[in-house]
Design an enzyme around this catalytic site. Structure first.
Site, PDB file in Angstrom:
ATOM      1  N   GLY A 166       8.201 -20.756   9.025  1.00  0.00           N
ATOM      2  CA  GLY A 166       7.632 -21.566   8.058  1.00  0.00           C
ATOM      3  C   GLY A 166       7.058 -20.687   6.565  1.00  0.00           C
ATOM      4  O   GLY A 166       6.358 -21.041   6.066  1.00  0.00           O
ATOM      5  N   GLY A 167       7.839 -19.406   6.704  1.00  0.00           N
ATOM      6  CA  GLY A 167       7.661 -18.809   5.297  1.00  0.00           C
ATOM      7  C   GLY A 167       6.466 -18.024   5.440  1.00  0.00           C
ATOM      8  O   GLY A 167       6.062 -17.151   4.547  1.00  0.00           O
ATOM      9  N   GLU A 202      14.240  -6.137   6.950  1.00  0.00           N
ATOM     10  CA  GLU A 202      15.609  -6.354   6.549  1.00  0.00           C
ATOM     11  C   GLU A 202      15.742  -6.025   4.946  1.00  0.00           C
ATOM     12  O   GLU A 202      14.464  -5.955   4.174  1.00  0.00           O
ATOM     13  CB  GLU A 202      15.843  -7.985   6.602  1.00  0.00           C
ATOM     14  CG  GLU A 202      15.835  -8.335   8.161  1.00  0.00           C
ATOM     15  CD  GLU A 202      16.139  -9.773   8.200  1.00  0.00           C
ATOM     16  OE1 GLU A 202      16.677 -10.350   9.171  1.00  0.00           O
ATOM     17  OE2 GLU A 202      15.686 -10.625   7.249  1.00  0.00           O
ATOM     18  N   LYS A 203      16.802  -5.921   4.681  1.00  0.00           N
ATOM     19  CA  LYS A 203      17.075  -5.764   3.258  1.00  0.00           C
ATOM     20  C   LYS A 203      16.852  -7.117   2.545  1.00  0.00           C
ATOM     21  O   LYS A 203      16.990  -7.963   3.131  1.00  0.00           O
ATOM     22  CB  LYS A 203      18.470  -5.548   2.945  1.00  0.00           C
ATOM     23  CG  LYS A 203      19.143  -5.467   1.562  1.00  0.00           C
ATOM     24  CD  LYS A 203      18.831  -4.282   0.803  1.00  0.00           C
ATOM     25  CE  LYS A 203      19.292  -4.081  -0.569  1.00  0.00           C
ATOM     26  NZ  LYS A 203      18.636  -2.936  -1.371  1.00  0.00           N
ATOM     27  N   HIS A 237       8.725 -20.649   0.735  1.00  0.00           N
ATOM     28  CA  HIS A 237       9.647 -20.636   1.755  1.00  0.00           C
ATOM     29  C   HIS A 237       9.498 -22.034   2.486  1.00  0.00           C
ATOM     30  O   HIS A 237       9.945 -22.241   3.664  1.00  0.00           O
ATOM     31  CB  HIS A 237       9.156 -19.621   2.850  1.00  0.00           C
ATOM     32  CG  HIS A 237       9.206 -18.111   2.108  1.00  0.00           C
ATOM     33  ND1 HIS A 237      10.612 -17.613   1.778  1.00  0.00           N
ATOM     34  CD2 HIS A 237       8.192 -17.512   1.678  1.00  0.00           C
ATOM     35  CE1 HIS A 237      10.257 -16.414   1.344  1.00  0.00           C
ATOM     36  NE2 HIS A 237       8.857 -16.221   1.295  1.00  0.00           N
ATOM     37  N   LYS A 239      11.170 -26.021   2.514  1.00  0.00           N
ATOM     38  CA  LYS A 239      12.188 -26.703   1.641  1.00  0.00           C
ATOM     39  C   LYS A 239      11.482 -27.800   1.141  1.00  0.00           C
ATOM     40  O   LYS A 239      10.581 -28.591   1.465  1.00  0.00           O
ATOM     41  CB  LYS A 239      13.092 -27.251   2.989  1.00  0.00           C
ATOM     42  CG  LYS A 239      13.678 -25.971   3.535  1.00  0.00           C
ATOM     43  CD  LYS A 239      14.309 -26.327   4.811  1.00  0.00           C
ATOM     44  CE  LYS A 239      14.971 -25.103   5.582  1.00  0.00           C
ATOM     45  NZ  LYS A 239      15.757 -25.503   6.710  1.00  0.00           N
ATOM     46  N   GLU A 289      17.961 -17.209  10.925  1.00  0.00           N
ATOM     47  CA  GLU A 289      17.192 -17.306  12.354  1.00  0.00           C
ATOM     48  C   GLU A 289      17.742 -18.664  13.041  1.00  0.00           C
ATOM     49  O   GLU A 289      18.701 -19.246  12.216  1.00  0.00           O
ATOM     50  CB  GLU A 289      15.763 -17.776  12.062  1.00  0.00           C
ATOM     51  CG  GLU A 289      15.580 -18.880  10.991  1.00  0.00           C
ATOM     52  CD  GLU A 289      14.235 -19.149  11.058  1.00  0.00           C
ATOM     53  OE1 GLU A 289      13.065 -18.537  11.542  1.00  0.00           O
ATOM     54  OE2 GLU A 289      13.624 -20.064   9.870  1.00  0.00           O
ATOM     55  N   ARG A 293      15.887 -26.678  17.593  1.00  0.00           N
ATOM     56  CA  ARG A 293      15.084 -28.188  17.756  1.00  0.00           C
ATOM     57  C   ARG A 293      15.813 -29.092  16.845  1.00  0.00           C
ATOM     58  O   ARG A 293      16.676 -28.550  15.996  1.00  0.00           O
ATOM     59  CB  ARG A 293      13.622 -28.291  17.395  1.00  0.00           C
ATOM     60  CG  ARG A 293      13.284 -27.487  16.003  1.00  0.00           C
ATOM     61  CD  ARG A 293      11.997 -27.491  15.535  1.00  0.00           C
ATOM     62  NE  ARG A 293      11.664 -26.516  14.370  1.00  0.00           N
ATOM     63  CZ  ARG A 293      11.985 -26.753  13.299  1.00  0.00           C
ATOM     64  NH1 ARG A 293      12.656 -27.571  12.717  1.00  0.00           N
ATOM     65  NH2 ARG A 293      11.701 -25.860  12.266  1.00  0.00           N
ATOM     66  N   VAL A 296      13.784 -31.298   9.999  1.00  0.00           N
ATOM     67  CA  VAL A 296      13.493 -32.303   8.988  1.00  0.00           C
ATOM     68  C   VAL A 296      14.683 -32.793   8.226  1.00  0.00           C
ATOM     69  O   VAL A 296      14.676 -34.039   8.201  1.00  0.00           O
ATOM     70  CB  VAL A 296      12.381 -31.574   8.112  1.00  0.00           C
ATOM     71  CG1 VAL A 296      12.037 -32.775   7.086  1.00  0.00           C
ATOM     72  CG2 VAL A 296      11.216 -31.082   8.804  1.00  0.00           C
TER      73      VAL A 296
END
Length: 448
Positions: A166-167, A202-203, A237, A239, A289, A293, A296
């Site tokens: 969830g950011g 991560e980059k 982060h 949507k 990722e 599930r 949304v």
């Protein structure tokens, strides 16, 4: 094959209502659970049965595993559908569902555990041939280790919580001098937010688009990948607006990625619905990722592929085979989804209250998924999303026009909503011409 005659829906609001409708279409009875704050909610009114599972705080109701299992057993439900959020990706809860001889409508607990841990998920993705973002080969457990990996990867980098989502639990690092503070703050945030302070690195991709592929797998080894969704327009982060297909992806690249995703999902032995999420920059995809599930934004896929993904989830849980192959999936037209939140469209402060008038749009190609109605009091306890406007048209240009018309028709009074923001986004030349990246919306909002 297991038979499902009654499903308990371990969720609330529009997604609970969405699942109830799918159950009715299939001749399956539904059980709604609700907190005291949701006693007047539409999902409670429309389900065949309903059970109060606790007070307003989610931890005492929608996250109360014992209460939900008890409700399922008392109502003689055969299965539990979690929707998204709440318990949908709690592997330990899935274990309990199975122990109580109930059917879980979703991936199994082992899959949820493997893909829920971001470090383990990245390793699994690599083993299955998915392209991944350059970074640490595992967790980084000290500032010194983080500095070493940053040197190998090249700045800027991003520290991420392995158990995050969830950011949350992420921090950008642009130089070595920033690393110590960033590492300690991210680790503390991860421990407090997720009960796990494991980090990885991560980059940092600075101008990516967020592209995801819908997965469906059955218990017979069949897997299909639906064409991609573009979820690039995000704030912090989260949507804001999604569309299908991603107009910026070339046909050859699309086919290559669908093939890779299908091969990977088969290798994982993936069953039920899931989503493989990627960052896309400079013509290259990088695995981000996998969400184990329903998403949304699943309705845009449904509109373009003429499929009911909840129906498919239930059929798969009953042991049925997918009724089609990859070659049978033919996208038609373009769809967009707009998340309508009860928030101030300028400050994004949640605006709970009573809806005094509610008039959704209509017409060809217009769908509204919502549990809102005239007189409904939006509780301040939960997520602020109150509706999803989904629009389909033969082309992206036509979809933009139809979406603008639908947003103009959408009237919600009594609370502030993000409808005005969506109108501005659709009118923006960068959005129309796809000159956007994951950080575009935040830059756009800063200029206002």
């Amino acid at each position: 094959m297991p038979s499902i005659k009654k499903i308990l829906i371990a969720n609330r609001g529009e997604i609970a209502l969405r699942i109830i409708r799918a159950c009715r279409d299939m001749g399956i009875r539904s059980v709604a659970v609700y907190s005291t704050a949701d006693k007047d909610s539409l999902h409670v009114k429309l389900a065949d049965e309903s059970v109060c599972i606790g007070p307003a705080p989610a931890r005492e109701s929608y996250l109360n595993e014992s209460a939900i299992l008890t409700a399922a057993l008392l109502t003689n439900a055969d299965a539990i559908h979690p929707g998204y959020g709440f318990l949908s990706e709690r592997a330990d809860f899935v274990d309990k569902v199975v122990i109580h001889k109930l059917i879980w409508i979703g991936p199994d607990a082992d899959t949820i555990r493997r893909m829920g841990d971001k470090v383990a998920a990245k390793k699994t993705a690599e083993q299955c041939g998915l392209p991944v973002v350059p970074g640490s080969s595992g967790s980084v457990d000290s500032v010194e280790s983080a500095l070493e990996w940053a040197e190998k990867t090249g700045y800027p980098v991003i520290l991420k919580a392995s158990a995050g989502g969830g950011g949350k639990g992420m921090r950008r690092v642009y130089a070595a001098a920033e690393m110590a503070d960033a590492f300690q703050m991210t680790r503390a945030e991860a421990a407090n937010g997720f009960g796990d302070d494991t980090l990885y690195m991560e980059k940092l991709l600075e101008t990516p688009q967020h592209i995801e592929f819908q997965v469906l797998g059955d218990t017979h080894g069949n897997v299909v990948i639906f064409g991609e969704r573009d979820c690039t327009l995000q704030r912090k982060h989260q949507k804001v607006m999604e569309e299908c297909p991603a107009a910026s992806i070339e046909p050859g690249t699309r086919k290559e990625m669908i093939d890779i995703c299908q091969k990977a999902a088969k290798q994982m032995g993936y069953v039920n619905a899931g989503t493989m999420e990627f960052m896309f920059q400079d013509g290259l995809f990088y695995f981000l990722e996998m969400n184990t599930r329903l998403q949304v934004e699943h309705p845009v896929t449904e509109m373009v592929y003429n499929v009911d993904l909840v129906h498919e989830q239930i059929r798969i849980a009953m042991g049925e085979k997918l009724g089609y192959t990859q070659k049978d999936l033919k996208p038609v037209g373009h769809a967009m989804e707009f998340r309508i939140n009860a928030e101030d469209p300028e400050t994004f402060v949640p605006n709970a209250g009573t809806i005094t008038a509610y008039s959704p749009p209509g017409g060809l190609g217009v769908r509204v998924d919502s549990a809102a109605y005239d007189g409904w009091r939006i509780p301040p306890t939960y997520d602020s999303m109150i509706a999803k406007l989904i629009v389909w048209a033969p082309t992206r240009a036509a979809c933009i026009l139809r979406s603008a018309r639908a947003l103009d028709e959408f009237s919600i009074e009594g609370v502030k909503t993000t409808i005005p923001l969506h109108k501005k986004l659709l009118a923006n030349k960068d959005v129309k011409s796809l000159k956007i990246d994951n950080h575009w919306l935040e830059r756009f909002l800063e200029k206002k």
